[in-house]
Structure formats: structure tokens, C-alpha cells
Design an enzyme around this catalytic site. Structure first.
Site, mmCIF file in Angstrom:
data_model
loop_
_atom_site.group_PDB
_atom_site.id
_atom_site.type_symbol
_atom_site.label_atom_id
_atom_site.label_comp_id
_atom_site.label_asym_id
_atom_site.label_seq_id
_atom_site.Cartn_x
_atom_site.Cartn_y
_atom_site.Cartn_z
ATOM 1 N N HIS A 167 34.404 -45.886 5.119
ATOM 2 C CA HIS A 167 33.462 -47.007 5.000
ATOM 3 C C HIS A 167 32.770 -47.059 3.634
ATOM 4 O O HIS A 167 32.076 -48.051 3.344
ATOM 5 C CB HIS A 167 32.366 -46.908 6.071
ATOM 6 C CG HIS A 167 32.839 -47.142 7.463
ATOM 7 N ND1 HIS A 167 33.600 -48.239 7.826
ATOM 8 C CD2 HIS A 167 32.662 -46.416 8.606
ATOM 9 C CE1 HIS A 167 33.872 -48.173 9.118
ATOM 10 N NE2 HIS A 167 33.318 -47.080 9.611
ATOM 11 N N ASP A 226 41.257 -45.342 12.652
ATOM 12 C CA ASP A 226 39.880 -45.238 13.125
ATOM 13 C C ASP A 226 39.509 -46.557 13.811
ATOM 14 O O ASP A 226 39.951 -47.627 13.392
ATOM 15 C CB ASP A 226 38.950 -44.987 11.939
ATOM 16 C CG ASP A 226 37.521 -44.687 12.340
ATOM 17 O OD1 ASP A 226 37.122 -43.518 12.264
ATOM 18 O OD2 ASP A 226 36.807 -45.635 12.701
ATOM 19 N N HIS A 258 36.949 -48.266 13.774
ATOM 20 C CA HIS A 258 36.135 -49.154 12.948
ATOM 21 C C HIS A 258 36.907 -49.560 11.704
ATOM 22 O O HIS A 258 37.707 -48.786 11.164
ATOM 23 C CB HIS A 258 34.823 -48.461 12.557
ATOM 24 C CG HIS A 258 34.068 -47.947 13.742
ATOM 25 N ND1 HIS A 258 33.955 -46.600 14.037
ATOM 26 C CD2 HIS A 258 33.415 -48.612 14.729
ATOM 27 C CE1 HIS A 258 33.260 -46.457 15.146
ATOM 28 N NE2 HIS A 258 32.916 -47.656 15.582
ATOM 29 N N ASP A 270 37.965 -42.198 17.372
ATOM 30 C CA ASP A 270 36.981 -42.979 18.112
ATOM 31 C C ASP A 270 37.586 -44.144 18.883
ATOM 32 O O ASP A 270 36.863 -44.854 19.580
ATOM 33 C CB ASP A 270 35.849 -43.465 17.194
ATOM 34 C CG ASP A 270 36.308 -43.782 15.797
ATOM 35 O OD1 ASP A 270 37.528 -43.894 15.563
ATOM 36 O OD2 ASP A 270 35.447 -43.920 14.904
#
Length: 366
Positions: A142, A179, A181, A267
Site C-alpha cells: 500500500h 492480498d 486489499h 487476508d
């Protein structure tokens, strides 16, 4: 040769506070017991512990690495950001971005986390290892060049790619980010470049809220070299593998990379507190096996996985173990303790058909 496993105890000492889950404390938001943020050392440490107990660690080339140098970091992050990070770290810690607190020494720990990925990529690119896993913490996908967010303080994978490119070890790289996200940091760094193909499979509308759309395809020289696959909440094992087979693997084959790097978050696992997907240990095992085969076919087996998210302290370690079993070919198998209930909770045939139809629609837009 063998599979490398890069880790360091000091990465587990990264710390932050002032949050209750993902909400800043204060007003009506009470502090939590413990660290506050769900990004703690526990899921990662329990993965390493599980590997030690099962014997999987014995089948790997386990090592640490030097911290990423300032020269390495400057290829991705501006000096103004690095200086602000270092100064705040030396002053006892704080927060520079969004949900990225760190304590004293946070700069050095983040540089070590990046260094683990740098060393893993270099060793595989040089042919010293068949493939490798970096248990990097804090995570990185990120982090923008000048703005940390989503628990990520340095762009670990981008730093490693640019370090390897500076040594003429790689030219064309595919980053597959599974991931849950969106990998907005990696996307931003390579958005106008064609020497890295970025592919992000993520839960639609999760985090960040304003990135990850299918029509964000890059710009300039990078147009067509950024691919987002926003998947509906509830996507399970079969649809994840369908997305890999339908879109990810053909994109890798067309690009013909020198190396594949995975932003490896767990996740999307079915019990993760920050997502609503239904991936299982077998989902991660099978995705790893598919990418391992793609790497063997297209880039001499050069495959590196860099740890990102995964916040279920109980379940994420089992997902990680299955992934590293598959990566290394080890027979040190650990059964999934949640296999039976999660198999029952998987989408049924009608929902799978809907989810695969959504993936077909995404494929039609590429």
C-alpha cells in the site's frame, strides 16, 4: 538448489498504537487491550513457529538479510519522505500517513523488512535459489513513494525490483498481488511504466476505498500494464482459481517476464477480520502451484513471494504453511484444522456460476 526463507526476529518487533482495530482512539472509541491495530506480529510469528514445529523450516534455506540501503530506498522513495520517516523514528515514533504508526526504531525495522525482499529477489535472480519466500513485516504493497498507508511504510517489492534492475538481474517483472486489499502502492509506482506488469486480485470496495477499479489500466508507456481484478465479497476457492486460470496466467504468458513476484497476503482467508472472502489453505496452495508452474514455463522458475497482510492469528499461519509447502515441494504437510466447516461454507454451484460470470465480465473488459 532449494527454496529460500528470509526472516528476522527484529521484524516482529515493529510496533504501533493509538488505534482500536482500524479506528483512531478517542471520543467514543475506547482503546483495546494489546497492540490496537490488527497488523501485529502474532500471525507472522505463529507461521514461523508452525513451520518449526512441523519440520518445514528444515526443508528451506533459512536466513536473514541486511537492511535495504538508502540507495535502494531512494530508487522508489524521495529523500524528503525517508528523512521525515527517519527523524520521527529517531524521536520515538509516530505516524506519517494513514494507519501506519510505528515506534522508536521503526525506520530501521521497515528497512530490514524491505531488505528481506531485496535479498530474496537477488538470490533467485542470480540462480542461488530456485525460489524464495520473504516473511517481511511491516508489509509494503500500500505504500506510495511519499505516503505510507494501510500498515505499509516502505514499498518492499518495488524496492527489491529496482535493486535487482540496478544490478541488471531482471528487466521484466510480473507482480501478482493476491492480498485481499488493492495493491495501490505498487500500482502507483509502476502506473506509467511497461517494465512491470502489476496484477491485483482484491475484494471490491474494501481498502483503499478509492482505488482498484478494472478500468485503471495504466497511462503513457504503462497503458495496459496495470490490471485490477475487483472480486465480489464472498468469492471462494473455485472462483479464485478460475480468476487465476482465466485471466492471471494468460496475462503472465503474454508478458513473458524474467521473474514473478507475489504480494502474498492471507487476508482473503475465510476467517480474516478485515475481509469477507472465503479462500482456504487449499486456495493458497493451488494458486502457488499455478504460479510456480507459470514461472517454470516462462522465466526459469524464478518466483518470489513477499508477505503482506493476513490478520487471523489462528488461520493465516495455516494458509502460509500450505503456500510454502507448495512453493518448496516439501512433504511436511500440516492439515487445515478448519477444512470441514470451510468446505461447507464455500459458495454453492449457483453462486460459483455467478462469481465466474463476474470474472468472465472482467476478462471482457481487459
Amino acid at each position: 538448489m532449494a527454496t529460500g526463507f528470509f526472516w528476522d526476529e527484529k521484524c516482529f518487533w515493529h510496533a504501533g498504537g493509538n488505534y482500536a482495530f482500524t479506528l483512531p482512539i478517542g471520543g467514543f472509541v475506547q482503546p483495546l487491550n494489546g497492540a490496537g491495530l490488527p497488523e501485529t506480529q502474532e500471525a507472522k510469528r505463529r507461521l514461523k513457529n508452525l513451520m518449526d514445529v512441523s519440520g518445514l523450516s528444515d526443508d528451506l534455506v533459512t536466513q536473514t538479510a541486511p537492511v535495504a540501503t538508502r540507495e535502494d530506498l531512494l530508487r522508489v522513495h524521495p529523500a524528503t519522505y525517508l528523512d521525515a520517516f527517519k527523524n520521527l523514528s529517531d524521536a520515538g515514533g509516530g505516524e506519517l500517513g494513514r494507519r501506519t504508526p510505528f515506534a522508536a526504531g521503526g525506520y530501521e525495522i521497515a528497512a530490514l523488512s524491505a531488505g528481506l525482499v531485496v535479498a530474496a529477489v537477488e538470490a533467485v535472480a542470480q540462480g542461488k535459489l530456485d525460489n524464495a519466500y520473504a516473511l517481511s513485516r511491516p508489509p509494503g504493497h500500500h505504500c506510495l513513494p511519499d505516503f505510507p498507508n494501510g500498515f505499509c511504510l516502505l514499498a518492499n517489492i518495488a524496492i527489491a525490483i529496482e535493486a535487482a534492475r540496478a544490478k541488471n538481474l531482471v528487466q521484466r517483472v510480473v507482480v501478482v498481488d493476491w492480498d485481499v486489499h488493492h495493491g495501490n502502492g505498487t500500482e502507483a509506482i509502476y502506473y506509467d511504466r511497461d517494465d512491470v506488469l502489476t496484477i491485483s486480485l482484491h475484494q471490491e470496495g474494501n481498502y483503499p476505498l478509492d482505488t482498484g477499479a478494472i478500468d485503471d489500466r495504466g497511462k503513457g508507456a504503462g497503458l495496459g500494464y496495470n490490471l485490477n481484478l475487483p472480486l465480489p465479497a464472498g468469492t471462494g476457492h473455485n472462483a479464485y482459481l478460475y480468476a487465476m486460470d482465466k485471466i492471471v496466467l494468460p496475462q503472465i504468458a503474454a508478458y513473458k517476464p524474467d521473474m514473478i513476484i507475489v504480494a502474498c497476503g492471507f487476508d482473503a482467508g475465510a476467517t480474516d477480520p478485515l475481509a469477507r472472502m472465503l479462500a482456504t489453505t487449499e486456495t493458497f496452495r493451488e494458486m502457488t502451484l499455478r504460479l510456480k508452474a507459470a514461472a517454470q514455463e516462462h522465466c526459469g522458475g524464478r518466483l518470489v513471494l513477499a508477505h503482506e497482510g493476513g490478520y487471523s492469528e489462528v488461520y493465516a499461519p495455516f494458509c502460509g504453511h500450505a503456500t510454502i509447502e507448495a512453493l518448496s515441494g516439501s512433504d511436511k504437510h500440516v492439515p487445515d484444522p478448519m477444512a470441514e466447516p470451510l468446505s461447507i461454507r464455500q459458495p454453492g454451484p449457483r453462486l460459483d456460476a455467478f462469481l465466474m460470470g463476474e470474472i468472465d465480465h472482467l476478462a471482457s473488459l481487459i
